[in-house]
Design a protein around this motif. Structure first.
Motif, PDB file in Angstrom:
ATOM      1  N   PHE A  53       0.851  -1.190   0.000  1.00 49.42           N
ATOM      2  CA  PHE A  53       0.000   0.000   0.000  1.00 49.42           C
ATOM      3  C   PHE A  53       0.883   1.235   0.000  1.00 49.42           C
ATOM      4  CE2 PHE A  53       0.632  -0.989   4.470  1.00 49.42           C
ATOM      5  CZ  PHE A  53       0.903   0.241   5.036  1.00 49.42           C
ATOM      6  N   THR A  85       2.632  -0.580  11.193  1.00 45.63           N
ATOM      7  CA  THR A  85       1.917  -1.735  10.633  1.00 45.63           C
ATOM      8  C   THR A  85       2.205  -3.000  11.432  1.00 45.63           C
ATOM      9  OG1 THR A  85       2.129  -0.719   8.442  1.00 45.63           O
ATOM     10  CG2 THR A  85       1.504  -3.038   8.507  1.00 45.63           C
ATOM     11  N   VAL A 146      -3.354  -5.074   6.340  1.00 42.74           N
ATOM     12  CA  VAL A 146      -3.506  -3.797   5.633  1.00 42.74           C
ATOM     13  C   VAL A 146      -4.834  -3.145   5.994  1.00 42.74           C
ATOM     14  CG1 VAL A 146      -3.683  -2.720   3.362  1.00 42.74           C
ATOM     15  CG2 VAL A 146      -1.999  -4.521   3.757  1.00 42.74           C
ATOM     16  N   VAL A 220      -4.066   0.361  -2.509  1.00 40.81           N
ATOM     17  CA  VAL A 220      -3.684  -0.915  -1.906  1.00 40.81           C
ATOM     18  C   VAL A 220      -3.554  -1.964  -3.000  1.00 40.81           C
ATOM     19  CG1 VAL A 220      -4.329  -2.759  -0.302  1.00 40.81           C
ATOM     20  CG2 VAL A 220      -4.804  -0.369   0.275  1.00 40.81           C
ATOM     21  N   GLN A 222      -3.563  -5.703  -2.961  1.00 41.89           N
ATOM     22  CA  GLN A 222      -3.823  -6.818  -2.071  1.00 41.89           C
ATOM     23  C   GLN A 222      -3.138  -8.095  -2.555  1.00 41.89           C
ATOM     24  OE1 GLN A 222      -8.087  -7.213  -1.686  1.00 41.89           O
ATOM     25  NE2 GLN A 222      -8.141  -5.761   0.032  1.00 41.89           N
TER      26      GLN A 222
END
Length: 340
Positions: A53, A85, A146, A220, A222
């Motif tokens: 991201f 994170t 995320v 983002v 993924q």
């Protein structure tokens, strides 16, 4: 004796040694390949999934800059977001999302071991890499981390906006109270009126900043839960067979060149040297020399060394016979060298 010495001094090649011990070498190679395959199945079974991201540049906002004013500070800000994170708050939120959406019960410490977040090489990008037993599980964990980061970042931005709005509203209420007491069209009233307008603009900018910053993520990428990682078993088995081959060659060569093994190959079970013949090279070999003739039948032809019994020698007593006129006769304690 020259033939035996030549057999001992002859150099043995690697392939010759490997062929000499071919069955034990094949066993070593097969075991090495089997161990590599078993290690692949039971040990090296983890796979990785990566989600990326891009963090929102806080310089695009007015009140959520968070001290970022240059490119170097933006790179430092990205590293801070990567560390956030991996924080316990984000991982605990991800654990809750996994339990609610995918019915996966994962402990916080297990998530700490499985998740790794680091800033990308280009700046502004955070890569979240997860190690798990299956591709689907790794991808689900990465995406959950995320999502948890976005939720907590947005919640932090909302708290910052609420603090700013609270301060603005408190200041506006005080100015409005003073404005009521000030004479109309006076300098004080004009100044307070301008301050009130600035506070109203500031309140509007705070709302715009929150809308722009949002979850602190611009986009983002993924992880794909449908991705299937190719099995490493064929590759690891091939490596194991190669290692086993090298190990078998070394062991076979050491066994073939071992002095004890060489002596056992050229020595018979009775302790005598075996008379080995060299392979034919096209030149006839000379006939073997005749063995010495031993008259005594009690001594074998192959053994020319007389063997004496120590107990008989110590207990030797000469005997006489009437036909020999009293001359002592040998009792047979030792071998004779001729017939009478």
């Amino acid at each position: 004796m020259a033939t035996d010495r030549n057999d001992e001094d002859r150099e043995i090649g690697l392939l010759e040694a490997l062929w000499q011990y071919k069955w034990s070498s094949l066993l070593i190679i097969a075991l090495a390949g089997l161990l590599a395959g078993a290690a692949t199945v039971f040990v090296f079974t983890s796979v990785e999934a990566t989600a990326k991201f891009a963090v929102t540049d806080p310089r695009s906002t007015t009140f959520l800059r968070q001290g970022v004013s240059s490119d170097s500070s933006y790179i430092a800000y990205t590293s801070q977001r990567a560390a956030f994170t991996e924080s316990a708050g984000v991982l605990d939120k991800a654990r809750q999302l996994l339990a609610a959406e995918h019915s996966q019960q994962i402990g916080l410490e297990d998530l700490r071991k499985a998740v790794e977040a680091k800033p990308g090489t280009n700046g502004g990008i955070v890569e979240v890499t997860v190690t798990a037993r299956t591709d689907r599980m790794a991808a689900q964990i990465a995406n959950a981390v995320v999502a948890a980061y976005q939720m907590l970042t947005e919640a932090d931005a909302q708290r910052e906006q609420q603090k700013l709005l609270k301060s603005v509203r408190s200041t506006r209420a005080r100015i409005e109270a003073e404005l009521k007491r000030a004479p109309p069209r006076s300098t004080t009233a004009v100044t307070l009126g301008e301050a009130l307008v600035q506070l109203q603009l500031k309140e509007g900018d705070a709302a715009i900043d929150l809308a722009q910053y949002g979850s602190g993520v611009r986009f983002v990428d993924q992880a794909n839960p449908l991705r299937v990682t190719p099995s490493q078993a064929p590759k690891n088995i091939g490596i194991g067979l190669a290692v086993g081959m090298l190990l078998a060659i070394v062991i076979a060569f050491l066994r073939a060149t071992n002095p004890i093994s060489a002596a056992q190959r050229v020595t018979s079970g009775t302790g005598q040297r075996q008379r080995t013949s060299k392979p034919a090279t096209g030149v006839p070999s000379p006939p073997p020399e005749p063995a010495p003739v031993v008259e005594d039948a009690g001594v074998e032809e192959d053994d020319v060394t007389a063997v004496y019994d120590r107990d008989k020698l110590l207990g030797y007593v000469p005997r006489t016979h009437p036909s020999d006129n009293g001359v002592p006769v040998d009792s047979g304690a030792g071998p004779t060298t001729g017939k009478r």
